[in-house]
Design a protein around this motif. Structure first.
Motif, PDB file in Angstrom:
ATOM      1  N   GLY A 221      14.881   2.052   8.945  1.00 15.64           N
ATOM      2  CA  GLY A 221      13.724   1.680   8.145  1.00 15.64           C
ATOM      3  C   GLY A 221      13.795   2.118   6.695  1.00 15.64           C
ATOM      4  N   ILE A 222      14.947   2.608   6.264  1.00 15.27           N
ATOM      5  CA  ILE A 222      15.131   3.021   4.875  1.00 15.27           C
ATOM      6  C   ILE A 222      15.502   1.794   4.045  1.00 15.27           C
ATOM      7  N   ARG A 223      14.841   1.617   2.918  1.00 20.32           N
ATOM      8  CA  ARG A 223      15.217   0.506   2.031  1.00 20.32           C
ATOM      9  C   ARG A 223      16.658   0.713   1.586  1.00 20.32           C
ATOM     10  N   THR A 224      17.505  -0.275   1.848  1.00 21.68           N
ATOM     11  CA  THR A 224      18.943  -0.124   1.626  1.00 21.68           C
ATOM     12  C   THR A 224      19.447  -1.211   0.683  1.00 21.68           C
ATOM     13  N   VAL A 225      20.211  -0.775  -0.315  1.00 21.20           N
ATOM     14  CA  VAL A 225      20.771  -1.692  -1.312  1.00 21.20           C
ATOM     15  C   VAL A 225      22.287  -1.571  -1.292  1.00 21.20           C
ATOM     16  N   GLN A 226      22.967  -2.725  -1.276  1.00 20.39           N
ATOM     17  CA  GLN A 226      24.424  -2.736  -1.400  1.00 20.39           C
ATOM     18  C   GLN A 226      24.767  -3.274  -2.792  1.00 20.39           C
ATOM     19  N   MET A 227      25.177  -2.383  -3.681  1.00 16.01           N
ATOM     20  CA  MET A 227      25.474  -2.753  -5.056  1.00 16.01           C
ATOM     21  C   MET A 227      26.868  -3.377  -5.124  1.00 16.01           C
ATOM     22  N   ARG A 228      26.904  -4.677  -5.417  1.00 16.48           N
ATOM     23  CA  ARG A 228      28.199  -5.374  -5.538  1.00 16.48           C
ATOM     24  C   ARG A 228      28.637  -5.312  -6.988  1.00 16.48           C
ATOM     25  N   MET A 229      29.436  -4.276  -7.265  1.00 10.87           N
ATOM     26  CA  MET A 229      29.774  -3.914  -8.632  1.00 10.87           C
ATOM     27  C   MET A 229      30.873  -4.812  -9.208  1.00 10.87           C
ATOM     28  N   GLY A 230      30.639  -5.224 -10.472  1.00 18.06           N
ATOM     29  CA  GLY A 230      31.658  -5.964 -11.200  1.00 18.06           C
ATOM     30  C   GLY A 230      32.619  -5.011 -11.883  1.00 18.06           C
ATOM     31  N   VAL A 231      33.463  -5.544 -12.755  1.00 15.36           N
ATOM     32  CA  VAL A 231      34.425  -4.730 -13.507  1.00 15.36           C
ATOM     33  C   VAL A 231      33.660  -3.979 -14.598  1.00 15.36           C
ATOM     34  N   ILE A 232      33.697  -2.657 -14.553  1.00 13.40           N
ATOM     35  CA  ILE A 232      32.911  -1.856 -15.490  1.00 13.40           C
ATOM     36  C   ILE A 232      33.680  -1.672 -16.795  1.00 13.40           C
TER      37      ILE A 232
END
Length: 253
Positions: free
Chosen positions: A159-170
């Motif tokens: 039940g934890i709000r979960t985010v998957q950050m799809r990171m680009g080239v920094i």
């Protein structure tokens, strides 16, 4: 961006290029950031051993950036190192997600760090977060991203709000892709990959750090989030710009 109501952050992988920027960003915004470290006893840190033995301390946000660098020119790309890149990301994500799920007072949000490698390569297709790639057919990077995102499941299932950050080239001074591209260009041997037409989904370091704060604070944000500039360029463009700026710098010297 709303005024932060979340104040405590557990940040794994916080000593790297992106991690330092996120720590700075969140500290300025009023968060108390605790880094997960291999060593115990350092100020504002907690060790992986302590986490596994004692559980997750009370916190509002958990962010995982931990993982062996994939674009490390000093590391030969062997099968052993390839597996290290996988294990260091997947196991840390899974460990933190399970600890978050088992906490008596669960964190408000769990943020895992995936990458745009989730999507298959294409010169014409446009991908949004709704696209579902194939872990088995779309290449090694897609498979790794699927494993990272799957490893965050214990948090979302609790039940934890979960985010998957799809990171680009920094891109940014002091590290990341810029550091790897700069040296070959200065030596006169750098340039675009292949014909330079492949897409280069990039993001500036400051924007990447700001996006983690955004994900922590905006309660409507969950699931995958593409961390890229809205204006994508081919990989020939940043190489040409960097080459021109380095040439001008050399001329001034």
């Amino acid at each position: 961006m709303s005024t932060p109501s979340l104040r405590r952050v557990i940040l794994a992988g916080g000593r790297g290029f992106l991690g330092n920027a996120i720590k700075k960003q969140l500290s300025i915004a009023g968060y108390k950031v605790t880094l997960v470290s291999r060593k115990a006893g350092e100020e504002d840190t907690i060790s992986w051993e302590s986490l596994e033995n004692e559980g997750l301390p009370e916190t509002d946000v958990v962010i995982n950036l931990a993982g062996a660098p994939i674009l490390d020119l000093a590391k030969p790309w062997t099968k052993k190192y390839e597996q290290e890149c996988v294990d260091s990301r997947v196991k840390t994500t899974q460990t933190l997600a399970k600890l978050a799920a088992e906490s008596k007072k669960k964190p408000e949000v769990f943020i895992a760090t995936s990458a745009v490698g989730y999507y298959p390569t294409s010169l014409t297709a446009k991908y949004t977060e709704d696209y579902i790639s194939s872990a088995s057919l779309d290449g090694w990077a897609a498979g790794l991203c699927h494993k990272i995102e799957d490893a965050s499941a214990p948090a979302s299932e609790a039940g934890i709000r979960t985010v998957q950050m799809r990171m680009g080239v920094i891109m940014g001074r002091g590290g990341g892709a810029y550091a790897n591209m700069k040296l070959p260009l200065r030596l006169g041997v750098g340039g675009p990959f292949g014909d330079g037409k492949q897409w280069f989904p990039w993001i500036h370091l400051d924007d990447a750090a700001g996006l983690y704060q955004f994900a922590a604070e905006e309660k409507k944000v969950s699931g995958p989030l593409n961390a890229v500039s809205p204006h994508c360029v081919s990989n020939g463009k940043p190489n040409a710009v960097l080459k021109l700026s380095i040439r001008r710098l050399c001329e001034r010297v």
